[in-house]
Motif scaffolding. Structure first.
Motif, PDB file in Angstrom:
ATOM      1  N   ASP A 230       0.818  -1.212   0.000  1.00 56.87           N
ATOM      2  CA  ASP A 230       0.000   0.000   0.000  1.00 56.87           C
ATOM      3  C   ASP A 230       0.854   1.266   0.000  1.00 56.87           C
ATOM      4  N   ALA A 234       0.203   3.889  -2.913  1.00 62.01           N
ATOM      5  CA  ALA A 234      -0.123   5.278  -2.582  1.00 62.01           C
ATOM      6  C   ALA A 234       0.862   6.238  -3.237  1.00 62.01           C
ATOM      7  N   ILE A 248      -6.634   3.766   0.934  1.00 55.51           N
ATOM      8  CA  ILE A 248      -6.625   2.327   0.710  1.00 55.51           C
ATOM      9  C   ILE A 248      -7.786   1.733   1.501  1.00 55.51           C
ATOM     10  N   GLY A 281      -9.170  -3.057   2.320  1.00 62.51           N
ATOM     11  CA  GLY A 281      -8.818  -2.821   0.925  1.00 62.51           C
ATOM     12  C   GLY A 281      -7.893  -3.880   0.357  1.00 62.51           C
ATOM     13  N   LEU A 295      -8.320   0.948  -3.928  1.00 59.72           N
ATOM     14  CA  LEU A 295      -7.820   2.261  -3.524  1.00 59.72           C
ATOM     15  C   LEU A 295      -8.590   3.335  -4.269  1.00 59.72           C
TER      16      LEU A 295
END
Length: 367
Positions: A230, A234, A248, A281, A295
């Protein structure tokens, strides 16, 4: 400028400017023997290219990709793959009025402060034109994923335009490709069309929220602490022009939940663990769970608008500015294929990392 490369094993470097002769990507680390040709990459570029509808910029670019290296007889060789897209419809004269001025809300001012030499023609390197190279790289990443993990399916879609949000009860995967906004809600698409038409004609702009889902991703992708899946997702999404926030799973809304509501309960199914929900997520502790990876991110309105705004000149004088030219009234529309491409690049990168360190998952549940 430095730091134009992302990825660990599947490494992508993009180059080029909005009004330069060409732009492109150099990809190092793509596995060999991946079936690829220009047409298989072009299909993704056609989703992003400008001028596809009245709701996007009317700049006309074919975005025709050329593969210059790294393939032989229709397959990758394991050497660097060079992709190039020529610019053919630059109209630099439209930017003559902003040579000495900075657009409020645009990176014009920070590029000048940092480098002291700003390409005002369409924003140069700060233009979202750069994202065409990412989509090309994402096309190669998708081809590699098709070879290594064909069950993975990546889909992006818009869930909000300005104050107008989709109704999740109307969510239809098949509807996404049937409207110019890549939205799963057919009713919302009609509302957005009228709304954006008014903004477009007035020379204004609006922000949006885009969601991306990867279905079929295996458990085990990502690493604890500094190599979290993640974290890289991101960062990938934040690197897209105009993005101001990434979530997320439940994201910021997780702060409003209790522990009981947030916990995705687990039961044993025929094929392994089954989760009652997906607030996480699809990622726990930076490692994929095998659920859908979900996301979303917010993009701001483009700052190139026809409404007069206060600004300053390079010499420090107060003045006013309007921005002529061809611009997206909602950059969220063409951000959808860019987000899909970035998701593909990150997932392939982590799949290669996982194979290199682990090979196959070591923990067996229910053996």
């Amino acid at each position: 400028m430095s730091l134009n490369t992302f990825g660990h094993l599947f490494r992508v470097t993009t180059w080029g400017e909005s009004h330069g002769p060409a732009l492109g990507a150099t990809i190092d680390g793509c596995p060999p023997n991946v079936a690829i040709d220009e047409a298989s990459i072009q299909q993704w570029l056609d989703k992003r290219k400008p001028g596809t509808s009245k709701y996007t910029t009317q700049r006309r670019e074919a975005d025709a990709v050329k593969i210059l290296s790294g393939t032989f007889e229709g397959k990758t060789t394991g050497t660097p793959v060079q992709l190039m897209i020529e610019n053919t419809d630059q109209r630099s004269k439209d930017y003559g009025d902003i040579i000495e001025k900075f657009r409020p809300g645009h990176a014009d001012i920070t590029y000048y402060q940092k480098y002291g030499n700003r390409d005002y023609r369409g924003g140069g390197r700060s233009s979202a034109r750069e994202t065409a190279a990412r989509v090309a790289a994402g096309g190669l990443a998708r081809a590699a994923l098709q070879s290594l993990a064909p069950q993975i399916e990546i889909t992006g879609y818009m869930t909000r335009m300005g104050a107008h949000e989709i109704d999740r009860a109307n969510f239809d995967w098949d509807q996404i490709a049937q409207n110019p906004f890549w939205t799963p809600d057919a009713k919302a698409a009609k509302t957005w069309a009228d709304y954006l038409d008014g903004l477009r004609k007035s020379g204004s702009s609006v922000g949006a929220i885009i969601e991306v889902t990867a279905r079929g991703a295996p458990a085990g992708l990502g690493a604890p602490v500094y190599g979290k899946l993640d974290t890289d997702l991101a960062a990938a999404m934040m690197s897209i022009n105009a993005v101001k926030g990434v979530e997320i799973g439940e994201g910021m809304s997780a702060a409003m939940l209790t522990g009981e509501l947030n916990a995705d309960e687990i039961q044993m199914g025929n094929d392994g663990p089954r989760y009652s929900s997906n607030h996480a997520g699809g990622i726990l502790g930076g490692i994929s769970t095998g659920q859908d990876i979900v996301l979303r991110f917010a993009v701001k309105p483009t700052s190139s608008i026809l409404t007069t705004r206060m600004t300053i000149t390079k010499s420090g004088e107060n003045t006013e500015i309007i921005t002529k030219g061809r611009h997206d009234p909602c950059v969220g529309i063409r951000a959808v294929p860019v987000a899909e491409a970035m998701m593909a690049c990150v997932l392939l990168d982590h799949l290669l990392l996982h194979r290199g360190q682990i090979g196959e998952n070591q923990g067996t549940i229910g053996a």
